[in-house]
Scaffold this motif. Structure first.
Motif: not given
Length: 128
Positions: A26-36, A39-44, A49-56
């Motif tokens: 996706l980076d080749l197409f200019g689409i940023e994947v961050n964060p990765i 596990d789902a619990e940490e992601a949840l 919390k929706n703090q950077p970088p998630l707020s963007d």
């Protein structure tokens, strides 16, 4: 609609090689994947919390099969918590029932990825 350079994706995938492949592609197409997250619990916890970088972040992408909570369960918990961003569920296995996707206001894409297809889907989902 964000331009490709402005599209930011959060990805929850427990297979590091697959996560890195999607990020690099996706980076080749200019689409940023961050964060990765692996596990789902940490992601949840972080997405709520929706703090950077998630707020963007413009789009959330979850593998269905994750240790502990599935990507579908993660999507449900986030929707119940008021999450409104588009959610794309991905899997190399059988797609979930359409009714379940509609209830979650989520979309599905099979793995392995066709990069032109996933870029088009990401652009479509982030256009609104």
């Amino acid at each position: 609609m964000p331009s490709d350079r402005e599209i930011k994706v959060t990805y929850v995938e427990d297979e590091p090689a697959i996560a890195e492949l999607l990020k690099s592609g996706l980076d080749l197409f200019g689409i940023e994947v961050n964060p990765i997250y692996s596990d789902a619990e940490e992601a949840l916890e972080k997405i709520v919390k929706n703090q950077p970088p998630l707020s963007d972040c413009n789009l959330l992408v979850f593998d269905i099969r994750l240790p502990g909570m599935t990507g579908l369960e993660l999507a449900k918990r986030l929707r119940d918590a008021g999450e409104r961003r588009p959610i794309l569920i991905v899997s190399a296995y059988q797609p979930p029932p359409r009714a379940q996707l509609e209830e979650l206001q989520a979309h599905f894409m099979p793995k392995p990825f066709d990069f032109a297809g996933i870029v088009s889907k990401i652009q479509q989902l982030t256009a609104n």
